[in-house]
Design an enzyme around this catalytic site. Sequence first.
Site, mmCIF file in Angstrom:
data_model
loop_
_atom_site.group_PDB
_atom_site.id
_atom_site.type_symbol
_atom_site.label_atom_id
_atom_site.label_comp_id
_atom_site.label_asym_id
_atom_site.label_seq_id
_atom_site.Cartn_x
_atom_site.Cartn_y
_atom_site.Cartn_z
ATOM 1 N N SER A 1 0.833 -1.210 0.000
ATOM 2 C CA SER A 1 0.000 0.000 0.000
ATOM 3 C C SER A 1 0.859 1.247 0.000
ATOM 4 C CB SER A 1 -0.860 -0.027 1.264
ATOM 5 O OG SER A 1 -1.432 1.242 1.504
ATOM 6 N N TYR B 1 -2.172 -1.486 10.708
ATOM 7 C CA TYR B 1 -2.410 -1.994 9.354
ATOM 8 C C TYR B 1 -1.234 -1.640 8.437
ATOM 9 C CZ TYR B 1 -3.889 -1.791 4.520
ATOM 10 O OH TYR B 1 -3.908 -1.910 3.158
ATOM 11 N N LYS C 1 1.921 -3.995 6.374
ATOM 12 C CA LYS C 1 2.370 -3.930 4.973
ATOM 13 C C LYS C 1 3.887 -3.700 4.910
ATOM 14 C CE LYS C 1 -1.573 -4.820 3.227
ATOM 15 N NZ LYS C 1 -1.789 -6.145 2.626
HETATM 16 N N1 UFG Z 1 -12.739 10.962 3.592
HETATM 17 C C1 UFG Z 1 -13.701 11.888 3.937
HETATM 18 N N2 UFG Z 1 -14.879 11.429 4.447
HETATM 19 C C2 UFG Z 1 -15.137 10.089 4.593
HETATM 20 C C3 UFG Z 1 -14.144 9.155 4.217
HETATM 21 C C4 UFG Z 1 -12.941 9.633 3.719
HETATM 22 O O1 UFG Z 1 -13.510 13.096 3.814
HETATM 23 O O2 UFG Z 1 -16.222 9.750 5.076
HETATM 24 C C5 UFG Z 1 -11.468 11.446 3.028
HETATM 25 C C6 UFG Z 1 -10.260 11.078 3.877
HETATM 26 O O3 UFG Z 1 -10.049 12.034 4.880
HETATM 27 C C7 UFG Z 1 -9.161 11.032 2.828
HETATM 28 C C8 UFG Z 1 -9.885 10.603 1.548
HETATM 29 O O4 UFG Z 1 -11.254 10.823 1.788
HETATM 30 O O5 UFG Z 1 -8.671 12.319 2.637
HETATM 31 C C9 UFG Z 1 -9.672 9.147 1.220
HETATM 32 O O6 UFG Z 1 -10.009 8.369 2.363
HETATM 33 P P1 UFG Z 1 -10.156 6.785 2.279
HETATM 34 O O7 UFG Z 1 -10.492 6.313 3.653
HETATM 35 O O8 UFG Z 1 -11.058 6.397 1.177
HETATM 36 O O9 UFG Z 1 -8.702 6.340 1.845
HETATM 37 P P2 UFG Z 1 -7.313 6.551 2.605
HETATM 38 O O10 UFG Z 1 -6.449 7.293 1.641
HETATM 39 O O11 UFG Z 1 -7.450 7.103 3.950
HETATM 40 O O12 UFG Z 1 -6.900 5.037 2.831
HETATM 41 C C10 UFG Z 1 -6.516 4.255 1.795
HETATM 42 C C11 UFG Z 1 -6.819 2.781 2.092
HETATM 43 C C12 UFG Z 1 -6.023 2.279 3.248
HETATM 44 C C13 UFG Z 1 -4.571 2.628 3.085
HETATM 45 C C14 UFG Z 1 -4.410 4.077 2.805
HETATM 46 C C15 UFG Z 1 -2.993 4.426 2.496
HETATM 47 O O13 UFG Z 1 -8.198 2.617 2.367
HETATM 48 O O14 UFG Z 1 -6.150 0.882 3.285
HETATM 49 O O15 UFG Z 1 -5.156 4.445 1.666
HETATM 50 O O16 UFG Z 1 -2.814 5.782 2.419
HETATM 51 F F1 UFG Z 1 -3.865 2.339 4.204
#
Ligand code: UFG
Length: 342
Positions: A124, A149, A153
């Site tokens: 990841s 998590y 990785k």
């Molecule tokens: N976000 C919101 N509201 C929500 C959900 C997410 O504003 O309800 C924002 C988050 O703050 C972030 C973006 O949307 O800025 C993406 O969030 P995600 O949770 O979809 O994805 P992440 O980038 O946080 O996480 C993903 C994977 C993880 C991994 C990570 C690595 O889901 O498994 O990338 O950076 F670890």
Amino acid sequence: MNVLVTGGAGFIGSHTVVSLVEAGFNPVILDDFSNSEAGVLDGLEHILGFKPKTYPENCRNGDTLRRIFHEEKIEGVIHFAAFKAVGESMQQPLKYYDNNVGSLIILLQTMLECGVSNLIFSSSCTVYGEPDTLPVTEETPVKPASSVYGNTKQIGEEILYDSVAAGNALKIIALRYFNPIGAHPTAAIGELPRGVPNNLVPFITQTAAGLRESLTVFGDDYPTPDGTCVRDYIHVLDLAEAHVSALKFLLEMKATNYYDIFNIGTGHGASVMQLIQTFERVTGQSLNYKIGPRRAGDVTAVYADAYKSEQHLGWKATRSMDLALADAWRWQQAIATDKNPA
Ligand code: UFG
């Protein structure tokens, strides 16, 4: 050629099963359905015209792996099976280390014992943490993990590196995924989060479908053009195809001992607000959202330099964010509400 796909009933795994079949491989699924539904197999049958052979078992068991390697004459493994909820990993670290790290060790031991040498591992972009420069290349330093998590990785990559460095007959690629979104265009398979989604796109589609009242944007005071976080959102089918390219690359090489890592992203960053606006434009839905506080652990911005993957694997993302969001919405509309328990 028979390929074992652990976690093959999951979101990325199921799409990769489709891409493998399209490329002429014969995928064999190993999945204990602890975070997926048996209905995924019906979706795969709808797309492929047959149900892929499936072992509904846990992959952290050497006897099971040995039996499948022999019965199915497996020549390569794509190892998706892992727990992936960042928040839960902080509450239950041992569950994550046991499953994610434990399964990888047993898998490698059994591969060596059975003479299976080709492996693709799901890593990841979380390994980059908050990067100092963007886009991130594979040379960008790995930062201390901010979640258990993420640490599973990082440890996984180290285990792979050390196993190959020791001279074992292993050819391994770790793919560092950026943010997979979308669904198969038939809407027969897609993402099926259990309970309240953690990830942005399932939350958006569930909100648009009326299953959630409103989306909270986690922070608009980040140092980005519009103040919201930036990510590299990639269509899950592009990500799936990266596995096929990586597997072919391993099979074609002469070396018998190899390890490398590749970024699998589009190379483009998009902010949360851009994603919301794109969703509204391509679906014609107006999304109920509000700005809330930052979410702990979120990085400001991360997106890939995908040059190395294109150069070595001959792979490149081709699908647009418009298409990915349209496909995600079609999937949301196709699934029954009882698959989205509150
Ligand atoms: N976000 C919101 N509201 C929500 C959900 C997410 O504003 O309800 C924002 C988050 O703050 C972030 C973006 O949307 O800025 C993406 O969030 P995600 O949770 O979809 O994805 P992440 O980038 O946080 O996480 C993903 C994977 C993880 C991994 C990570 C690595 O889901 O498994 O990338 O950076 F670890």
